[in-house]
Motif scaffolding. Structure first.
Motif, PDB file in Angstrom:
ATOM      1  N   GLU A  16     -22.477   7.295   8.058  1.00  0.00           N
ATOM      2  CA  GLU A  16     -21.671   8.442   8.475  1.00  0.00           C
ATOM      3  C   GLU A  16     -20.182   8.126   8.392  1.00  0.00           C
ATOM      4  O   GLU A  16     -19.387   8.933   7.901  1.00  0.00           O
ATOM      5  CB  GLU A  16     -22.057   8.850   9.895  1.00  0.00           C
ATOM      6  CG  GLU A  16     -21.327  10.065  10.411  1.00  0.00           C
ATOM      7  CD  GLU A  16     -21.744  10.417  11.835  1.00  0.00           C
ATOM      8  OE1 GLU A  16     -20.851  10.821  12.613  1.00  0.00           O
ATOM      9  OE2 GLU A  16     -22.931  10.284  12.154  1.00  0.00           O
ATOM     10  N   TRP A  17     -19.778   6.955   8.897  1.00  0.00           N
ATOM     11  CA  TRP A  17     -18.362   6.571   8.830  1.00  0.00           C
ATOM     12  C   TRP A  17     -17.907   6.459   7.384  1.00  0.00           C
ATOM     13  O   TRP A  17     -16.796   6.878   7.040  1.00  0.00           O
ATOM     14  CB  TRP A  17     -18.122   5.252   9.545  1.00  0.00           C
ATOM     15  CG  TRP A  17     -18.385   5.280  11.017  1.00  0.00           C
ATOM     16  CD1 TRP A  17     -18.310   6.363  11.851  1.00  0.00           C
ATOM     17  CD2 TRP A  17     -18.775   4.182  11.832  1.00  0.00           C
ATOM     18  NE1 TRP A  17     -18.627   5.996  13.142  1.00  0.00           N
ATOM     19  CE2 TRP A  17     -18.916   4.672  13.160  1.00  0.00           C
ATOM     20  CE3 TRP A  17     -19.022   2.837  11.589  1.00  0.00           C
ATOM     21  CZ2 TRP A  17     -19.290   3.850  14.217  1.00  0.00           C
ATOM     22  CZ3 TRP A  17     -19.403   2.022  12.639  1.00  0.00           C
ATOM     23  CH2 TRP A  17     -19.524   2.534  13.943  1.00  0.00           C
ATOM     24  N   ASP A  19     -19.176   8.016   4.725  1.00  0.00           N
ATOM     25  CA  ASP A  19     -19.135   9.361   4.141  1.00  0.00           C
ATOM     26  C   ASP A  19     -17.909  10.156   4.588  1.00  0.00           C
ATOM     27  O   ASP A  19     -17.393  10.980   3.841  1.00  0.00           O
ATOM     28  CB  ASP A  19     -20.399  10.156   4.492  1.00  0.00           C
ATOM     29  CG  ASP A  19     -21.642   9.639   3.779  1.00  0.00           C
ATOM     30  OD1 ASP A  19     -21.515   8.817   2.848  1.00  0.00           O
ATOM     31  OD2 ASP A  19     -22.754  10.060   4.174  1.00  0.00           O
ATOM     32  N   SER A  20     -17.450   9.905   5.812  1.00  0.00           N
ATOM     33  CA  SER A  20     -16.316  10.666   6.339  1.00  0.00           C
ATOM     34  C   SER A  20     -14.979   9.940   6.176  1.00  0.00           C
ATOM     35  O   SER A  20     -13.963  10.396   6.697  1.00  0.00           O
ATOM     36  CB  SER A  20     -16.551  11.011   7.814  1.00  0.00           C
ATOM     37  OG  SER A  20     -16.671   9.829   8.570  1.00  0.00           O
ATOM     38  N   LEU A  22     -14.131   7.019   7.365  1.00  0.00           N
ATOM     39  CA  LEU A  22     -13.734   6.305   8.579  1.00  0.00           C
ATOM     40  C   LEU A  22     -14.192   4.848   8.581  1.00  0.00           C
ATOM     41  O   LEU A  22     -14.175   4.192   9.614  1.00  0.00           O
ATOM     42  CB  LEU A  22     -14.290   7.019   9.821  1.00  0.00           C
ATOM     43  CG  LEU A  22     -13.761   8.428  10.041  1.00  0.00           C
ATOM     44  CD1 LEU A  22     -14.467   9.086  11.217  1.00  0.00           C
ATOM     45  CD2 LEU A  22     -12.254   8.412  10.254  1.00  0.00           C
ATOM     46  N   ARG A  66      -7.197   9.601  13.620  1.00  0.00           N
ATOM     47  CA  ARG A  66      -8.546   9.160  13.235  1.00  0.00           C
ATOM     48  C   ARG A  66      -8.750   7.683  13.543  1.00  0.00           C
ATOM     49  O   ARG A  66      -7.887   6.863  13.263  1.00  0.00           O
ATOM     50  CB  ARG A  66      -8.788   9.424  11.750  1.00  0.00           C
ATOM     51  CG  ARG A  66      -8.760  10.885  11.421  1.00  0.00           C
ATOM     52  CD  ARG A  66      -8.702  11.176   9.927  1.00  0.00           C
ATOM     53  NE  ARG A  66      -9.356  10.236   9.080  1.00  0.00           N
ATOM     54  CZ  ARG A  66     -10.342  10.538   8.231  1.00  0.00           C
ATOM     55  NH1 ARG A  66     -10.751  11.768   8.127  1.00  0.00           N
ATOM     56  NH2 ARG A  66     -10.872   9.613   7.469  1.00  0.00           N
TER      57      ARG A  66
END
Length: 118
Positions: A16-17, A19-20, A22, A66
């Motif tokens: 998830e990190w 993909d975003s 982060l 962020r």
């Protein structure tokens, strides 16, 4: 002095990190991606079998508002896991005959879920 804490994150957190945007896998102090597909496949087999892998060490930095996770140790392992998830390589038959030549998307759904929970 900064206090350190040990948190447990799942593979799905790192995906998830990534993909975003982060997750910073290649900060200036890290070397480039050097693991072969064979080495990556071996790690994925280790994950599928539920065997332990070394800890991954991350720090955090603010990028505006962020919170970006910066990989201090474990870049090669994380790259292997993320690359497998993205379909960049398949499992080597020498490592796992049952799932030989399979990409992440080819694995049974229950195995995919288990990988992401680790």
């Amino acid at each position: 002095m900064k206090n350190f804490d040990s948190r447990v994150y799942s593979i799905s957190d790192f995906i998830e990190w990534n993909d975003s945007g982060l997750l910073e896998l290649s900060p200036d102090f890290q070397r480039r991606d050097v693991w072969s597909e064979k080495a990556k496949s071996y790690l994925i087999d280790t994950v599928i079998r539920g065997k332990p892998i070394p800890k991954i060490i991350i720090t955090q930095r603010l990028d505006g508002s962020r919170n970006v996770r910066v990989v201090v140790d474990g870049q090669q392992r994380l790259r292997a896991i993320i690359d497998f998830y993205l379909g960049y390589f398949k499992i080597n038959k020498a490592h796992n005959a049952e799932y030989a030549s399979m990409y992440y998307d080819d694995l049974p759904d229950d195995i995919q879920r288990e990988i992401k929970k680790i």
